[in-house]
Scaffold this motif. Sequence first.
Motif, short mmCIF file in Angstrom:
data_model
loop_
_atom_site.label_atom_id
_atom_site.label_comp_id
_atom_site.label_asym_id
_atom_site.label_seq_id
_atom_site.Cartn_x
_atom_site.Cartn_y
_atom_site.Cartn_z
N ASP A 85 55.23 77.64 87.28
CA ASP A 85 56.06 76.89 86.34
C ASP A 85 57.54 76.95 86.72
OD1 ASP A 85 53.87 76.17 84.83
OD2 ASP A 85 54.17 77.69 83.28
N ALA A 86 57.99 78.11 87.17
CA ALA A 86 59.39 78.26 87.55
C ALA A 86 59.71 77.40 88.77
CB ALA A 86 59.71 79.73 87.83
N ILE A 87 58.85 77.43 89.76
CA ILE A 87 59.09 76.64 90.97
C ILE A 87 58.98 75.15 90.67
CG2 ILE A 87 58.05 76.05 93.21
CD1 ILE A 87 57.78 79.06 93.69
N SER A 88 58.07 74.77 89.79
CA SER A 88 57.96 73.38 89.38
C SER A 88 59.26 72.89 88.73
CB SER A 88 56.79 73.21 88.41
OG SER A 88 56.71 71.88 87.93
N ALA A 89 59.87 73.75 87.91
CA ALA A 89 61.14 73.38 87.27
C ALA A 89 62.26 73.26 88.29
CB ALA A 89 61.50 74.41 86.20
N LEU A 90 62.23 74.10 89.32
CA LEU A 90 63.25 74.02 90.37
C LEU A 90 63.10 72.76 91.21
CD1 LEU A 90 63.22 77.78 91.41
CD2 LEU A 90 65.17 76.55 90.40
N LEU A 91 61.90 72.25 91.28
CA LEU A 91 61.67 70.97 91.96
C LEU A 91 61.81 69.79 91.00
CD1 LEU A 91 58.57 71.97 94.12
CD2 LEU A 91 60.85 71.37 94.97
N GLY A 92 61.94 70.10 89.70
CA GLY A 92 62.02 69.06 88.68
C GLY A 92 63.38 69.00 88.01
N PRO A 93 63.48 69.34 86.73
CA PRO A 93 64.71 69.07 85.97
C PRO A 93 65.95 69.84 86.43
CG PRO A 93 63.17 70.38 84.67
CD PRO A 93 62.41 69.90 85.86
N LEU A 94 65.77 70.98 87.07
CA LEU A 94 66.93 71.74 87.54
C LEU A 94 67.51 71.17 88.84
CD1 LEU A 94 65.66 75.33 86.73
CD2 LEU A 94 67.77 74.31 85.83
N HIS A 95 66.74 70.34 89.52
CA HIS A 95 67.19 69.74 90.78
C HIS A 95 67.92 68.43 90.51
CE1 HIS A 95 66.66 67.46 94.62
NE2 HIS A 95 67.01 68.63 95.11
N ASP A 96 69.02 68.23 91.21
CA ASP A 96 69.78 66.99 91.09
C ASP A 96 69.19 65.98 92.08
OD1 ASP A 96 71.58 64.89 91.15
OD2 ASP A 96 73.36 66.15 91.23
N ASP A 97 68.36 65.08 91.58
CA ASP A 97 67.68 64.13 92.46
C ASP A 97 68.64 63.06 93.00
OD1 ASP A 97 65.28 65.44 92.05
OD2 ASP A 97 64.64 64.11 90.43
N THR A 98 69.77 62.88 92.38
CA THR A 98 70.73 61.87 92.83
C THR A 98 71.59 62.37 93.98
OG1 THR A 98 70.84 60.93 90.60
CG2 THR A 98 72.64 60.38 92.12
N HIS A 99 72.16 63.55 93.82
CA HIS A 99 73.12 64.06 94.81
C HIS A 99 72.57 65.22 95.65
CE1 HIS A 99 76.14 61.57 92.95
NE2 HIS A 99 75.92 62.13 91.78
N GLY A 100 71.43 65.74 95.25
CA GLY A 100 70.86 66.89 95.96
C GLY A 100 71.41 68.20 95.42
N GLY A 101 70.74 69.27 95.72
CA GLY A 101 71.13 70.58 95.23
C GLY A 101 70.66 70.82 93.81
N TRP A 102 71.12 71.92 93.23
CA TRP A 102 70.64 72.35 91.92
C TRP A 102 71.79 72.51 90.94
CZ3 TRP A 102 68.25 73.24 96.42
CH2 TRP A 102 66.86 73.00 96.46
N TYR A 103 71.55 72.02 89.72
CA TYR A 103 72.52 72.22 88.65
C TYR A 103 72.63 73.72 88.35
CZ TYR A 103 71.39 67.28 87.73
OH TYR A 103 71.19 65.93 87.85
N ALA A 104 73.78 74.13 87.84
CA ALA A 104 73.93 75.52 87.41
C ALA A 104 73.01 75.81 86.22
CB ALA A 104 75.38 75.82 87.05
N SER A 105 72.95 74.86 85.28
CA SER A 105 72.08 75.04 84.12
C SER A 105 71.81 73.71 83.45
CB SER A 105 72.70 76.01 83.10
OG SER A 105 73.90 75.48 82.57
N ILE A 106 70.73 73.67 82.67
CA ILE A 106 70.38 72.49 81.89
C ILE A 106 70.06 72.94 80.47
CG2 ILE A 106 69.49 71.21 83.88
CD1 ILE A 106 66.64 71.95 82.94
N PRO A 107 70.09 72.02 79.49
CA PRO A 107 69.74 72.40 78.13
C PRO A 107 68.27 72.85 78.05
CG PRO A 107 70.87 70.28 78.17
CD PRO A 107 70.52 70.61 79.58
N ALA A 108 68.02 73.82 77.18
CA ALA A 108 66.64 74.25 76.97
C ALA A 108 65.83 73.17 76.26
CB ALA A 108 66.61 75.55 76.16
N VAL A 109 66.52 72.35 75.47
CA VAL A 109 65.89 71.24 74.76
C VAL A 109 66.32 69.94 75.44
CG1 VAL A 109 65.67 70.05 72.56
CG2 VAL A 109 65.93 72.55 72.61
N PRO A 110 65.40 69.14 75.94
CA PRO A 110 65.78 67.89 76.62
C PRO A 110 66.70 67.03 75.76
CG PRO A 110 63.44 68.31 76.87
CD PRO A 110 63.94 69.33 75.90
N ASP A 111 67.67 66.40 76.42
CA ASP A 111 68.63 65.49 75.79
C ASP A 111 69.64 66.18 74.88
OD1 ASP A 111 67.34 63.31 77.04
OD2 ASP A 111 65.87 63.23 75.42
#
Length: 419
Positions: A85-111
Amino acid sequence: MNAPASQQPLIASPEHGEWLRSQAVDLLHFAQGCIVPGRGAGWVTNDGGLDLSRGVHTWITCRMAHSYSIGTLLGVPGAREIATDAISALLGPLHDDTHGGWYASIPAVPDSPEGFDNTKAAYAHAFVVLAGTSGVRAGIEGADRLLELALEVLETRFFDAESGLHVDEWNADWSDLSDYRGVNANMHAVEALLAAGDVTGDAKYHERALGIARIVALEWAAKHSWRIPEHFDSDWTPLLEFNADRKDDQFKPYGATVGHGIEWARLLLHLDATFGTGTHPWLVDSARELYARAVTDGWRLSSHRVSGFVYTTDWSGEPVVETRMHWVAAEALASAAALFTATGDTIYAEDYERWLEHVQQYFMDSELGSWHHELDSANQPAAEVWPGKPDIYHALGALLVPLVPLSPSLASDLSRSPL
C-alpha cells in the motif's frame, strides 16, 4: 545491565538477539494501522492511531514502506500488504505525474486544502530510493518501478556533479532551486545510495556515497573538532549560525546535531564493509572520532539529575536544546553495535548496554507501545518538536542492526539470511 567480565557481552548473546527480534515485531504490530487508504502512511499517534490533520508525508510513507518491507522479510503477518500500500501510494497520489518527483506531502483526505506541500526535497527523495531498494529485496509489487523512477530523479535533479553532493529543495516544477544546502539530505542520500548500489549492482552509487562521506568527515567534521556543520549556502560555505532564532527545528536545528554525528559514524562503518574492511582506513578512524565527539558533547546530566542525549550543542560542545529525541538514542544503540562489530572493542559493547538501559527505562512505552519520540530534560514524555510517534524507522533499525553483519543494506542482509 553490564555483564560480568567473564561472560560474553549482552550484545553477543543469543537470548538478547531473540529479545531484539521480538521487540522489532512488536514495533511493526504497533504501527500496522499507519496506512490512510489510497493515500500513503499517515502520522501515527501515541496510541497507534492516525493524526489526519497532519496530512500524508512522502518521507513517512517511504520509511513505512522500508520498515514493512523489512517486516515482510521477517515474516510478520500483514507486513507485505502494508508495504504494498505504501509503495502504491508513492507511485500514485504522492507522485507528481506532471513534473516528476514527489510532493513533500498531500492531504490525508482527498480534495482537502490542508496538508498539501508541493516542494521537492532531496531528503524525501533519498527515502523514496530507500523504500524502493527495500521493496525490491522483499519482492513488493511496484518496487522495481519506484526505484527506477527515484534513482532517475535523484540523479538528474538533486545530484551536483561539480560538488559531489546533493542540492536540497526545488519548487514543484523544478524552476526554482533554493540557495540552502544541507548535510541531513546528503546523509540519508548516503544510506540510500549504499542500498541502491547493492540492489542494482551499479558500483557508481557506492562510489558516490563514499565521496559524500569523505567530504563530510574529512573536509568538514575534522576541521570542526568532529562536530558536523549542517547548514550551507549555495557555494557550500558553512552557515554556523543558521536558525539561531529557531534552535529546535525538526529538520534544520541550530548548531551541531548530536544524533547526526552518531548516525554518520554508523554509515561510515557500512561504507567500510561495502568497500572491504581497511580499504579506506579513514572510514573506521572517522567513525570512532565522530561517535566519541557526539557522546562526549551529547550525553549529559540535566538539571533534573537524569542523563540523556541532548538534541543540539553549540560549536564548543555546550548544550543548546536539551530535549531528548528517540532517534538519537536509537542511533546511539545502532552505532555502538556497529562499532563493536567493526572493531571488537568492548568499550562499544559497554556503551551499547548503557544506551539500552536508557532506552528501556525512558523511551520504550510499555503501556501503549512503540517508543516515545521526545522527552524533556527530566526524561518525561514531551511533544514540543515531535508530537505522537510518527514512524518506526529509527527504532526498528536500532533493534535489527545488532543482529546482522555490517553491509550496504539491512534489507539485503535479511533477504539473504532471515532472522
